[in-house]
Scaffold this motif. Structure first.
Motif, short mmCIF file in Angstrom:
data_model
loop_
_atom_site.label_atom_id
_atom_site.label_comp_id
_atom_site.label_asym_id
_atom_site.label_seq_id
_atom_site.Cartn_x
_atom_site.Cartn_y
_atom_site.Cartn_z
N THR A 61 2.53 2.86 10.72
CA THR A 61 1.54 3.51 9.87
C THR A 61 2.23 4.06 8.63
O THR A 61 3.44 4.25 8.60
CB THR A 61 0.82 4.68 10.58
OG1 THR A 61 1.70 5.82 10.63
CG2 THR A 61 0.39 4.32 12.01
N THR A 62 1.41 4.32 7.60
CA THR A 62 1.94 5.09 6.49
C THR A 62 2.21 6.51 6.98
O THR A 62 1.72 6.92 8.05
CB THR A 62 0.93 5.16 5.33
OG1 THR A 62 -0.24 5.86 5.81
CG2 THR A 62 0.54 3.78 4.85
N ARG A 63 2.95 7.28 6.19
CA ARG A 63 3.20 8.67 6.60
C ARG A 63 1.89 9.45 6.60
O ARG A 63 1.76 10.47 7.27
CB ARG A 63 4.22 9.33 5.65
CG ARG A 63 5.61 8.73 5.76
CD ARG A 63 6.28 9.10 7.08
NE ARG A 63 6.70 10.49 7.12
CZ ARG A 63 7.93 10.93 6.85
NH1 ARG A 63 8.88 10.08 6.51
NH2 ARG A 63 8.22 12.22 6.91
N GLU A 64 0.88 8.94 5.86
CA GLU A 64 -0.44 9.59 5.84
C GLU A 64 -1.29 9.18 7.05
O GLU A 64 -2.36 9.75 7.28
CB GLU A 64 -1.19 9.25 4.56
CG GLU A 64 -0.57 9.83 3.29
CD GLU A 64 0.71 9.12 2.86
OE1 GLU A 64 0.79 7.89 3.06
OE2 GLU A 64 1.61 9.79 2.35
N GLY A 65 -0.86 8.15 7.78
CA GLY A 65 -1.55 7.80 9.02
C GLY A 65 -2.33 6.50 9.01
O GLY A 65 -2.94 6.14 10.02
N GLU A 66 -2.32 5.75 7.89
CA GLU A 66 -3.06 4.47 7.88
C GLU A 66 -2.30 3.42 8.67
O GLU A 66 -1.11 3.19 8.44
CB GLU A 66 -3.25 3.97 6.44
CG GLU A 66 -4.03 2.67 6.37
CD GLU A 66 -4.12 2.06 4.98
OE1 GLU A 66 -4.80 1.04 4.83
OE2 GLU A 66 -3.52 2.63 4.05
N LEU A 67 -2.99 2.77 9.60
CA LEU A 67 -2.35 1.73 10.40
C LEU A 67 -2.08 0.50 9.53
O LEU A 67 -2.98 0.01 8.83
CB LEU A 67 -3.25 1.33 11.58
CG LEU A 67 -2.63 0.35 12.58
CD1 LEU A 67 -1.47 1.00 13.34
CD2 LEU A 67 -3.67 -0.17 13.56
N LEU A 68 -0.83 -0.01 9.60
CA LEU A 68 -0.42 -1.17 8.82
C LEU A 68 -0.16 -2.39 9.69
O LEU A 68 -0.29 -3.53 9.23
CB LEU A 68 0.86 -0.85 8.03
CG LEU A 68 0.80 0.33 7.05
CD1 LEU A 68 2.19 0.60 6.49
CD2 LEU A 68 -0.19 0.05 5.93
N LEU B 110 7.10 5.42 6.23
CA LEU B 110 6.37 4.97 7.42
C LEU B 110 6.60 5.86 8.64
O LEU B 110 7.61 6.56 8.74
CB LEU B 110 6.83 3.56 7.80
CG LEU B 110 6.73 2.48 6.71
CD1 LEU B 110 7.39 1.19 7.20
CD2 LEU B 110 5.28 2.24 6.33
N SER B 111 5.66 5.75 9.57
CA SER B 111 5.85 6.24 10.94
C SER B 111 5.76 5.05 11.87
O SER B 111 4.90 4.17 11.68
CB SER B 111 4.76 7.25 11.33
OG SER B 111 5.04 8.51 10.84
N LEU B 112 6.61 5.03 12.87
CA LEU B 112 6.51 4.08 13.97
C LEU B 112 6.24 4.93 15.19
O LEU B 112 7.12 5.68 15.63
CB LEU B 112 7.79 3.27 14.14
CG LEU B 112 8.02 2.10 13.18
CD1 LEU B 112 8.29 2.56 11.76
CD2 LEU B 112 9.18 1.23 13.68
N ARG B 113 5.05 4.82 15.72
CA ARG B 113 4.66 5.74 16.79
C ARG B 113 3.86 4.99 17.85
O ARG B 113 3.39 3.87 17.62
CB ARG B 113 3.81 6.88 16.22
CG ARG B 113 2.59 6.41 15.41
CD ARG B 113 1.36 7.21 15.75
NE ARG B 113 0.20 6.82 14.96
CZ ARG B 113 -0.75 5.98 15.37
NH1 ARG B 113 -0.67 5.38 16.57
NH2 ARG B 113 -1.79 5.71 14.61
N PRO B 114 3.69 5.57 19.05
CA PRO B 114 2.89 4.89 20.08
C PRO B 114 1.46 4.68 19.59
O PRO B 114 0.89 5.52 18.88
CB PRO B 114 2.91 5.88 21.25
CG PRO B 114 4.10 6.75 21.02
CD PRO B 114 4.26 6.85 19.53
N PHE B 115 0.89 3.53 19.98
CA PHE B 115 -0.53 3.31 19.75
C PHE B 115 -1.33 4.22 20.68
O PHE B 115 -0.87 4.59 21.77
CB PHE B 115 -0.92 1.86 20.10
CG PHE B 115 -0.61 0.86 19.04
CD1 PHE B 115 -1.52 0.58 18.03
CD2 PHE B 115 0.59 0.15 19.07
CE1 PHE B 115 -1.25 -0.38 17.06
CE2 PHE B 115 0.87 -0.82 18.10
CZ PHE B 115 -0.05 -1.07 17.10
N THR B 116 -2.55 4.59 20.24
CA THR B 116 -3.49 5.27 21.12
C THR B 116 -4.81 4.48 21.08
O THR B 116 -5.00 3.63 20.20
CB THR B 116 -3.77 6.72 20.68
OG1 THR B 116 -4.63 6.69 19.51
CG2 THR B 116 -2.48 7.47 20.36
N VAL B 117 -5.71 4.80 21.99
CA VAL B 117 -7.00 4.10 22.01
C VAL B 117 -7.74 4.27 20.68
O VAL B 117 -8.52 3.40 20.30
CB VAL B 117 -7.89 4.57 23.18
CG1 VAL B 117 -7.38 4.04 24.49
CG2 VAL B 117 -8.02 6.08 23.20
#
Ligand SMILES: CC(C)(COP(=O)(O)OP(=O)(O)OC[C@H]1O[C@@H](n2cnc3c(N)ncnc32)[C@H](O)[C@@H]1OP(=O)(O)O)[C@@H](O)C(=O)NCCC(=O)NCCS
Length: 183
Positions: free
Chosen positions: A70-77, A10-17
């Protein structure tokens, strides 16, 4: 600037618009909103956009640290973050949900573990706590799996859809978290 954390999956990152559409689709689900304290249902695009718009301010003012999971591929979970941050008392609450299509794969536990580690090791918190409705055993299990201790039941703590709900309170102290590294 909100941080970015990574785990094996996973990635835990800031949300963007740019996340607003995917966020709305995941959150506009009664399976998700029914056991959260604050999510409205139906959850519209304007809810997603207005929530994302306040994240920098919430973080800059030291009140909360919401992150996208998100997954490491970038899908928001879903989301995992700190709410009720108090620098005076060096404590924060975990707040989270995962889209229902992604439940049962350990994502909430993996994300919570990363945030707890960040809270103690980087933010130097003394206490991280969370609470969930008594009728939400999956959430309680996530908290137990990241090492939190059951601290009690808050009777009639929360009024949800006109019904008073009991809430289970869990907490973890810095010393308890660091003790896992003692050989
Ligand atoms: C609670 C929630 C975040 C869990 O997400 P998740 O990614 O499925 O969680 P995980 O897969 O990491 O772990 C779930 C655990 O709960 C267990 N569980 C699931 N349903 C359960 C149930 N009805 N009774 C007991 N345990 C249950 C799973 O078996 C798993 O434990 P295990 O690994 O020991 O088998 C998710 O269900 C959710 O977002 N729910 C709606 C919103 C919400 O309740 N947010 C939390 C507010 S406090």
């Amino acid at each position: 600037m909100l941080p970015t954390l990574t785990t094996p999956r996973l990635s835990l990152r800031p949300f963007t618009v740019a996340d607003a559409n995917a966020l709305q689709q995941l959150a506009n689900d009664p399976l998700v909103t029914d056991t959260t304290a604050t999510l409205p249902y139906p959850y519209g695009l304007h809810h997603a956009e207005s929530w994302i718009a306040i994240h920098d301010d919430l973080y800059a003012s030291g009140r909360a640290m919401p992150l996208a999971v998100t997954t490491r591929e970038g899908e928001l979970l879903g989301t995992m973050g700190f709410a009720a941050l108090s620098w005076m008392h060096q404590r924060a609450a975990l707040a989270y949900w995962i889209g229902s299509a992604h439940w049962g794969r350990g994502y909430a536990t993996e994300a919570a573990g990363a945030l707890v580690a960040y809270g103690f090791a980087d933010l130097k918190l003394q206490r991280i706590w969370a609470e969930c409705f008594t009728r939400n055993p999956a959430s309680a299990r996530v908290l137990e799996k990241v090492g939190m201790r059951y601290e009690g039941c808050l009777r009639n703590e929360f009024l949800k859809h006109g019904v008073f709900e009991d809430m289970l309170r869990y907490g973890l102290l810095a010393d308890e978290w660091y003790a896992q590294f003692d050989a």
